[in-house]
Design a protein around this motif. Structure first.
Motif, PDB file in Angstrom:
ATOM      1  N   TRP A 296      -1.005  -5.048  -3.671  1.00 59.17           N
ATOM      2  CA  TRP A 296      -1.792  -3.918  -4.159  1.00 59.17           C
ATOM      3  C   TRP A 296      -0.924  -2.683  -4.331  1.00 59.17           C
ATOM      4  N   SER A 300      -0.339  -0.674  -7.803  1.00 60.37           N
ATOM      5  CA  SER A 300      -0.959   0.655  -7.836  1.00 60.37           C
ATOM      6  C   SER A 300       0.035   1.797  -7.703  1.00 60.37           C
ATOM      7  N   LEU A 307      -1.477   2.290 -11.603  1.00 62.59           N
ATOM      8  CA  LEU A 307      -2.588   1.461 -12.075  1.00 62.59           C
ATOM      9  C   LEU A 307      -2.688   1.446 -13.596  1.00 62.59           C
TER      10      LEU A 307
END
Length: 680
Positions: A296, A300, A307
């Motif tokens: 993640w 991100s 993102l």
């Protein structure tokens, strides 16, 4: 844009990639990053530059670098030598950082070439630009870590493999095999994970051509496809053989890698893992949770635009997977890197070590250097982001054809501003955090950098993280010959052996108050103190401590390797002296009262020992502070020797035991401690 213009722009981007890596290596990481593996590779590089694999220090325990294995033939690094070879080349040119220019340029340039192979030059340029502004590239290519150099090998393998498929030339297939073999030698598991989709493609195409292959074998012909596969496999297996031979030479077993020799429980798989005192039960649940956090953070924070960039890559990936005309084998191979690298890293506990113990991504190495075990996904993500941008452009452009020009320009300007803000926002965090670390390192290294290091000297460094050099003091490394103007050795009992090995040098001790953890809220205040050697039949330490007003009591603990004792000290305000007279076999303590009838004023002392003293001053129930002294002593040929004691004023429990050196200008005037040693 013509092909020549594309190539020129690609060369410019490649050059910028090298310049970014080189500039940040000098500016952002002049004292290296918080990952102490950098010092390992640089120490290994200096060895290789002299044509050696082993270190032979004059006092092994005092000069052992971090992550070096004590083998039968000497000390050797736990890492394979490929990244260190690059850094050695930079050293040969005058500075190891020059090699980082080549690494940064290679990653950007090879990303462009992969994009060209799977689609066209425009996609290659967009992908190269995407990589160039990705925080993972910007930060990691500026460090002496292996992830970007190995990624360059893997990208070179991808280019050669894809070009061999396009042109049918065996020479490109052979180059692909050589590069993946070298990548295996450098980081076996990383190379395997990257190669798996290509291996699957090779097997699939061989299976699809099985009828042709059988027919060719029947009349003794080898098809072009088979020749390419054989060339890649043969050269790739050569890398495996080289890796096993290297293992055999260093560790004594072809199947024991040097990192396993260093820490047998540090490696792949689930279950209990450990690395020099640190361990964890790496269960599948822990693995999935840790890798979810790491992935993640990758999508991100650590790719271009965060993102936004990942969303573009998702669009490009979706176009490839769900639109038949774009679902060609080359792009599917790149798409296969996602399950290969992501799932493969679940099996490796190193990704858990990027986080703090509570899986907090805002702490640990991940916050400063990013998900570097997933560096191999950066180029594929860039290529799919380029494809996604192309697809969006193709969909949006027709709708702008009839729109007022000013409106179209406004839309384009807004898009550029959003993209720039996303890219800048993603870069700002890692750069500012690492810059703050560097500022604290600069303060910590001040007594020894910019020409301040003493000449013809030995500087004793505290064992802050254990009995290792370069951990954490990466910038203070010794040449393999141990003959530089300034040498660095570990402080402690072995210091006397160092003074015997270098009798004609001056000696200093590096000490500090605070912590050498740049990510906490405690600054570091360093000092370089002169150290002298006292010799005689007996050596005597005089420890003077100041007892402030309001003290309730003062107690003394004295310890050697063979025993310890407790004593009471006069707690009246003022300066009090405790003496320690060390002869051939014992230390006699004066200026104190034994705490019990069973406590004697003499403790046994070994030939090589350390007399450790703690004076605890109680100022209220369960409240107080301590003074500490460490006196290294040795015995040889009827003479006792001792070094100037190391003293601390431990007023903050967080820094006791290494970060509480007594620096009068940094300590409240109510406290005071001093120690001298003489021989007689």
């Amino acid at each position: 844009m013509t092909g020549r213009a594309h190539r020129r722009l690609a060369l410019i981007l490649t050059g910028i990639g090298g310049v970014v890596a080189l500039a940040l290596a000098f500016w952002l990481f002049p004292y290296h990053a918080i990952n102490h593996d950098e010092g390992v590779y640089l120490q290994q590089a200096s060895l290789l530059l002299r044509g050696r694999l082993f270190l032979h220090p004059p006092v092994a325990d005092a000069f052992r670098p971090w992550f070096f294995v004590d083998g039968a033939s000497g000390l050797y690094a736990k890492y394979a030598p490929y990244p260190a070879v690059l850094y050695a080349a930079g050293m040969a040119l005058g500075n190891a950082r020059f090699a980082l220019f080549a690494v940064g340029a290679a990653v950007v340039g090879l990303t462009y070439l992969v994009g060209v192979e799977v689609r066209d030059r425009t996609v290659g340029l967009l992908a190269a630009g995407f990589v160039l502004v990705s925080p993972l590239f910007v930060v990691d290519t500026a460090t002496f870590l292996p992830y970007a150099p190995v990624a360059a090998l893997n990208l070179g393998f991808a280019v050669a493999y894809l070009r061999a498929e396009r042109t049918g030339r065996v020479s490109w297939a052979a180059l692909a095999g050589a590069l993946v073999g070298l990548a295996f030698f450098a980081r076996p598991y990383t190379a395997v994970l990257f190669a798996l989709p290509f291996v699957a493609h090779a097997a699939w195409t061989l299976w699809g051509a099985r009828s042709e292959l059988r027919a060719g074998l029947a009349d003794r012909r080898v098809s072009a496809l088979a020749r390419r596969r054989l060339a890649t496999a043969a050269l790739g297996l050569c890398g495996v053989v080289v890796a096993l031979a290297y293992n055999r030479y260093l560790t004594g077993s072809a199947f024991v890698f040097p990192y396993q020799a260093f820490a047998p429980h540090d490696g792949l798989g689930f279950g209990p893992h450990a690395l020099r005192g640190y361990g964890h039960d790496y269960t599948p649940t822990v693995a999935l949770r840790a890798n979810a956090v790491v992935v993640w953070r990758l999508v991100s924070r650590w790719v271009a635009g965060g993102l936004l960039g990942s969303a573009l890559a998702a669009v490009g990936l979706a176009v490839v997977l769900f639109r038949r005309r774009d679902a060609d084998a080359r792009l599917l191979v790149l798409a296969g890197l996602y399950p290969s690298v992501v799932l493969g890293n679940v099996y490796f506990w190193g990704n858990y070590n990027l986080l703090s113990p509570d899986f907090n991504a805002a702490q640990g190495l991940l916050r400063y250097l990013g998900p570097y075990y997933h560096f191999g996904l950066l180029a594929p993500t860039a290529i799919f982001a380029a494809l996604g941008l192309r697809w969006l452009h193709a969909r949006v452009r027709p709708h702008l054809a009839g729109v007022d020009r000013r409106v179209a320009l406004t839309v384009a300007l807004v898009a550029c501003v959003v993209a720039a803000a996303a890219v800048g926002g993603a870069l700002a965090g890692p750069l500012s955090r690492n810059a703050a670390n560097t500022a604290e390192y600069e303060q910590g290294y001040a007594p020894l950098t910019n020409g301040a290091a003493p000449a013809n000297a030995v500087v004793f460094l505290p064992p802050t993280y254990g009995d290792w050099l370069n951990h954490p003091y990466q910038a203070l490394r010794n040449d393999p010959g141990y003959d530089a103007d300034t040498l660095y050795a570990l402080d402690g009992v072995r210091s006397l052996a160092v003074t015997a090995a270098y009798p004609n040098r001056t000696y200093y001790r590096y000490a500090f108050r605070g912590t050498w953890v740049p990510t906490d809220d405690l600054p570091v205040h360093p000092a370089l103190k002169r150290v002298r050697v006292a010799r005689g039949a007996t050596v005597t330490e005089r420890l003077r401590v100041r007892i402030p007003r309001g003290a309730d009591s003062a107690s003394v603990r004295v310890a050697t390797d063979a025993g310890h004792g407790y004593y009471a000290l006069n707690a009246t305000p003022g300066t009090h002296t405790v003496t320690f007279a060390v002869n051939d076999s014992a230390v006699r303590i004066g200026g104190v009262t034994p705490a019990s009838s069973s406590t004697t004023r003499a403790l046994p002392v070994a030939e090589s020992d350390e007399v450790s003293t703690t004076v605890y001053v109680q100022t209220a129930p369960s409240v107080g502070f301590s003074y500490r002294s460490r006196l290294p002593v040795g015995y040889r040929n009827g003479t006792r020797a001792a070094l100037t004691p190391y003293v601390e004023a431990c007023t903050d429990p967080r820094t006791c035991g290494g970060g509480a050196a007594y620096l009068p200008e940094r300590v409240d005037e109510r406290y005071g401690v001093n120690a001298t040693v003489t021989g007689s």
